[in-house]
Scaffold this motif. Structure first.
Motif, PDB file in Angstrom:
ATOM      1  N   HIS A 177       4.654  -6.977   5.835  1.00 52.95           N
ATOM      2  CA  HIS A 177       3.602  -7.978   6.022  1.00 52.95           C
ATOM      3  C   HIS A 177       2.649  -7.591   7.155  1.00 52.95           C
ATOM      4  O   HIS A 177       1.432  -7.631   6.990  1.00 52.95           O
ATOM      5  CB  HIS A 177       4.236  -9.334   6.283  1.00 52.95           C
ATOM      6  N   PHE A 178       3.203  -7.224   8.311  1.00 55.16           N
ATOM      7  CA  PHE A 178       2.433  -6.682   9.426  1.00 55.16           C
ATOM      8  C   PHE A 178       2.933  -5.258   9.642  1.00 55.16           C
ATOM      9  O   PHE A 178       4.124  -5.057   9.884  1.00 55.16           O
ATOM     10  CB  PHE A 178       2.640  -7.496  10.708  1.00 55.16           C
ATOM     11  N   ASP A 179       2.059  -4.271   9.545  1.00 60.06           N
ATOM     12  CA  ASP A 179       2.503  -2.880   9.570  1.00 60.06           C
ATOM     13  C   ASP A 179       2.791  -2.388  10.985  1.00 60.06           C
ATOM     14  O   ASP A 179       2.230  -2.882  11.971  1.00 60.06           O
ATOM     15  CB  ASP A 179       1.460  -1.983   8.902  1.00 60.06           C
ATOM     16  N   ALA A 180       3.653  -1.398  11.074  1.00 61.57           N
ATOM     17  CA  ALA A 180       4.126  -0.887  12.365  1.00 61.57           C
ATOM     18  C   ALA A 180       3.006  -0.277  13.195  1.00 61.57           C
ATOM     19  O   ALA A 180       2.954  -0.469  14.418  1.00 61.57           O
ATOM     20  CB  ALA A 180       5.227   0.140  12.140  1.00 61.57           C
ATOM     21  N   GLU A 181       2.092   0.467  12.564  1.00 59.97           N
ATOM     22  CA  GLU A 181       1.026   1.117  13.327  1.00 59.97           C
ATOM     23  C   GLU A 181       0.128   0.085  13.988  1.00 59.97           C
ATOM     24  O   GLU A 181      -0.231   0.217  15.161  1.00 59.97           O
ATOM     25  CB  GLU A 181       0.204   2.036  12.423  1.00 59.97           C
ATOM     26  N   THR A 182      -0.235  -0.953  13.243  1.00 58.63           N
ATOM     27  CA  THR A 182      -1.063  -2.004  13.827  1.00 58.63           C
ATOM     28  C   THR A 182      -0.330  -2.701  14.956  1.00 58.63           C
ATOM     29  O   THR A 182      -0.913  -2.957  16.020  1.00 58.63           O
ATOM     30  CB  THR A 182      -1.459  -3.035  12.758  1.00 58.63           C
TER      31      THR A 182
END
Length: 249
Positions: free
Chosen positions: A61-66
């Protein structure tokens, strides 16, 4: 067996004593004293909070890079700039950041803009990280209050999504508690409902809050902010939200 008594020659003993004195002097000069420690603490009044989960914990849902960039770079910048702005302002830098932004109208005029932006950024993000977690469920008194004040959970979510989508540029959408009721409000930039209403245009005690700055979602969702907003429901920490509601209801 004869035990020899060994005594350093006078000159060599003086050299050893002198070397020890120089070593003590060096240690006193470079090891922190209580005063030095206090000064460092005053300069670095605010610090970047550690996340209670890994950067990839909210995938997909929320990506690691962001998450990594958002936390370690954007939030760190707010902390660094806030500390620099409040250097020498011990009356304010000693406050918890949430208390600091409630007193924003008391901050010296030449510091107020920076504290508003970066103190707000630090406060908002510190709250945001705690408000994220997978696999929690809305329930209890908070769910009942949402149903009472919005008609249904679905009606609340629709109002929240509409408000978050309509934030022009950068800002936040919030569910807040005020005067015994829940309501949805928005703020621009890094303003917070905790700030004086005359400054932020909103008021109330935050229960949940969503960052709709592009840096919060653009790597994964590009220009599709509504998709990011819908994904948020998968990572709301309803346990934390319920706890906050219980404190203020």
């Amino acid at each position: 067996m004869q035990i020899l008594n060994f005594t350093l020659p006078l000159g060599l003993g003086w050299m050893v004593s002198s070397a020890q004195t120089r070593l003590d002097s060096i240690q006193q000069a470079f090891l922190p004293t209580p005063n030095n420690t206090a000064t460092t603490t005053a300069i670095m009044a605010y610090t970047l909070p550690k996340l209670p989960y890994s950067y990839d914990a909210l995938e997909p849902h929320f990506d690691a890079e962001t998450m990594e960039i958002h936390h370690s770079r954007h939030h760190q910048t707010y902390v660094n700039t806030l500390n620099a702005a409040l250097e020498g302002q011990s009356d304010f830098s000693a406050l918890a950041v949430d208390d600091l932004i409630t007193k924003l109208d008391q901050v010296p005029a030449d510091k107020r803009g920076t504290v508003r932006n970066h103190g707000g950024g630090h406060a908002n993000h510190s709250f945001f990280w705690k408000n994220l977690k997978t696999n929690t469920t809305l329930g209890g008194d908070l769910k009942s209050a949402i149903e009472k004040d919005f008609g249904s959970v679905e009606a609340f979510q629709k109002e929240f999504e509409t408000a978050a989508t309509k934030v022009f540029g950068s800002g936040w959408a919030w569910l807040v508690h005020e005067d015994g009721k829940l309501k949805v409000v928005t703020t621009a930039n890094q303003d917070s409902p905790l700030m004086p209403k005359s400054i932020s245009g909103a008021s109330g005690y935050p229960i949940i809050g969503l960052d709709v700055w592009e840096h919060a979602y653009y790597l994964k969702y590009r220009n599709k902010r509504p998709d990011y907003i819908k994904a948020y429901w998968n990572v709301v920490n309803w346990d934390e939200a319920s706890s906050r509601y219980e404190q203020k209801k």
